[in-house]
Design an enzyme around this catalytic site. Structure first.
Site, PDB file in Angstrom:
ATOM      1  N   GLY A  94      -4.513  -8.340   4.888  1.00 10.32           N
ATOM      2  CA  GLY A  94      -5.106  -7.841   3.651  1.00 10.32           C
ATOM      3  C   GLY A  94      -5.572  -8.870   2.658  1.00 10.32           C
ATOM      4  O   GLY A  94      -6.194  -8.525   1.643  1.00 10.32           O
ATOM      5  N   GLU A 111      -0.953 -10.357   9.865  1.00  9.65           N
ATOM      6  CA  GLU A 111      -2.150  -9.923  10.579  1.00  9.65           C
ATOM      7  C   GLU A 111      -3.423 -10.185   9.763  1.00  9.65           C
ATOM      8  O   GLU A 111      -4.120  -9.250   9.355  1.00  9.65           O
ATOM      9  CB  GLU A 111      -2.055  -8.433  10.891  1.00  9.65           C
ATOM     10  N   PRO A 112      -3.785 -11.431   9.527  1.00 11.84           N
ATOM     11  CA  PRO A 112      -5.015 -11.692   8.778  1.00 11.84           C
ATOM     12  C   PRO A 112      -6.252 -11.298   9.578  1.00 11.84           C
ATOM     13  O   PRO A 112      -6.318 -11.496  10.796  1.00 11.84           O
ATOM     14  CB  PRO A 112      -4.965 -13.205   8.541  1.00 11.84           C
ATOM     15  N   GLY A 113      -7.226 -10.746   8.904  1.00 15.44           N
ATOM     16  CA  GLY A 113      -8.480 -10.382   9.547  1.00 15.44           C
ATOM     17  C   GLY A 113      -9.654 -10.913   8.762  1.00 15.44           C
ATOM     18  O   GLY A 113     -10.229 -11.952   9.075  1.00 15.44           O
ATOM     19  N   ARG A 114     -10.007 -10.212   7.694  1.00 10.00           N
ATOM     20  CA  ARG A 114     -11.166 -10.589   6.871  1.00 10.00           C
ATOM     21  C   ARG A 114     -11.078 -12.040   6.401  1.00 10.00           C
ATOM     22  O   ARG A 114     -12.031 -12.814   6.510  1.00 10.00           O
ATOM     23  CB  ARG A 114     -11.240  -9.646   5.663  1.00 10.00           C
ATOM     24  N   CYS A 117     -34.374   3.478   7.124  1.00 10.46           N
ATOM     25  CA  CYS A 117     -34.961   4.573   6.365  1.00 10.46           C
ATOM     26  C   CYS A 117     -33.890   5.289   5.535  1.00 10.46           C
ATOM     27  O   CYS A 117     -33.578   6.456   5.747  1.00 10.46           O
ATOM     28  CB  CYS A 117     -35.647   5.542   7.329  1.00 10.46           C
ATOM     29  N   GLU A 118     -33.307   4.549   4.607  1.00 13.10           N
ATOM     30  CA  GLU A 118     -32.285   5.054   3.684  1.00 13.10           C
ATOM     31  C   GLU A 118     -32.417   4.334   2.362  1.00 13.10           C
ATOM     32  O   GLU A 118     -32.523   3.102   2.339  1.00 13.10           O
ATOM     33  CB  GLU A 118     -30.870   4.799   4.236  1.00 13.10           C
TER      34      GLU A 118
END
Length: 419
Positions: free
Chosen positions: A242, A280-283, A349-350
């Protein structure tokens, strides 16, 4: 004077005399010619250095601890392989991530499996592969595992607990509060723990908690430790991940050292000294190591100035999902003065296909190369085929050499599943 956004790019990024961005010893115009755009470019040396930083910070302070990379942040086999080579385990959150982790060469015993709605097929893959820890999120996980585990064997499990910590992050990535779809409240967790302890097919190894993602204050992450300790004494305590990453020059996440110090101070206070700690590092592990390279396809100066690129929400959904701010530069014109405020938009197309609003740039021209910094986390993960978009390649750069580790999709790829 260095460009003010240069330090958002991978460590060692530089500018050639003609104003072209250089990462990993490779000029971006050369990368664009060889691999096309859009392309996700990863500085391999930066990626490896970050993995080593995490491993050293944790294990030097507490030898009985381990880092597992949260694969969902960048579930490319080549990225997972780097983590394995640097001595990390892998956290997976689905069948495909299990299979890519195994292809990356990880010891299955070092895999931690997550998911609030695991299928029987995914659990079967996990059990048959010999995955070390399955994090059970509900009683249904236990029901399925007891049907899949062979008599005489015992699958190691952790129980995911809601720590009742409300973090100061976007609601879309908060997971520690009561009411989250993930985990069990303390009362429900105690009941499931008792059931698992009585099961001959499951081995309760410990408990798990996760507060959320993109959290800047390490104290919020450490606040999950005491609620886990209140559930009892176990061999393993998984404290989740996190830690936030820098996307802009204003972002000030805790350093890896500050984060680890905060967690281990709480662990020293509340947890057994001989317990294994998992993080648990991710980002924060992968974000800074990569950027996305685009080509400007149109410039429309009207009520506002729109700079449109050849990608968008097909390769970066974070803006649309939770309004993440990114920064970018004209990567082949870094010596030019900023001249206008623009909105960087994609080709989908948004109306919500906006990458950056607003952004100061030199007067943009069709054909310019635009590099969006800090795109190592969740861009490749959530890339999609909206409007028939072909997902971009992932290119590793190091010491002046570049290699594609995932190729660009072809038009034929889009129809391979048609019957």
């Amino acid at each position: 004077m260095p460009h003010p956004l240069l330090d958002l790019f991978p460590t060692g990024a530089a500018v050639d005399p003609d104003g072209t961005l250089v990462v990993g010893g490779c000029r971006v115009d050369d990368l664009a010619r060889e691999f096309g755009t859009p392309a996700i470019v990863v500085d391999e040396a930066s990626l490896r250095a970050r993995a080593r930083e995490y491993r050293t910070a944790l294990t030097s302070r507490r030898p009985n601890a381990r880092v597992v990379f949260a694969s969902k942040a960048f579930p490319a086999t080549a990225v997972q392989r780097v983590m394995v080579e640097e001595g990390l385990g892998l956290d997976v959150a689905g069948g495909g991530e299990i299979l890519s982790a195994l292809r990356a060469g990880v010891d299955p015993a070092l895999i931690v499996m997550h998911g609030n709605a695991k299928t029987t097929e995914e659990l079967r893959i996990a059990v048959e592969a010999g995955i070390g820890l399955v994090v059970v999120d509900n009683e249904d996980d236990v029901d399925r595992l007891e049907q899949l585990v062979e008599p005489g064997s015992a699958q190691g499990v952790l129980v995911r607990v809601v720590p009742d910590v409300v973090s100061s992050t976007h609601p879309a990535v908060q997971t520690g509060q009561v009411g989250s779809k993930f985990g069990l409240t303390a009362a429900a967790a105690r009941l499931l723990i008792a059931r698992i302890e009585a099961s001959p097919l499951l081995e309760l190894r410990g408990v798990h908690a996760h507060v959320g993602s993109q959290i800047m204050d390490a104290a919020e992450l450490a606040a999950a430790v005491a609620p886990l300790a209140a559930l009892g004494t176990f061999p393993v305590y998984d404290l989740g991940g996190g830690l936030g990453a820098r996307y802009t020059t204003d972002d000030r996440p805790a350093s890896v050292d500050e984060y680890v110090e905060a967690l281990l101070a709480a662990a020293d206070e509340h947890l057994p000294a001989d317990a294994e700690i998992i993080i648990e590092p991710g980002r924060s592990m992968v974000n800074a190591s990569a950027f996305t390279l685009y080509t400007v396809t149109t410039v429309k100066r009207d009520a506002r100035t729109f700079v449109a690129v050849d990608g968008g929400m097909g390769d970066n959904l974070e803006v649309a999902l939770f309004q993440q701010r990114f920064e970018a530069v004209l990567a082949d014109r870094l010596h030019d003065e900023d001249a206008e405020e623009v909105v960087v938009v994609g080709r989908h197309c948004e109306s919500g296909d906006v990458l950056i609003d607003p952004l100061r740039l030199p007067a943009a021209r069709v054909g310019d190369l635009l590099a969006v910094a800090a795109t190592g986390a969740y861009t490749h993960t959530m890339a999609n085929n909206y409007n028939g978009y072909r997902r971009p390649p992932v290119v590793f750069v190091r010491d002046g050499e570049a290699r594609a580790v995932i190729r660009r999709e072809t038009w034929d790829d889009l129809f391979d599943r048609d019957l």
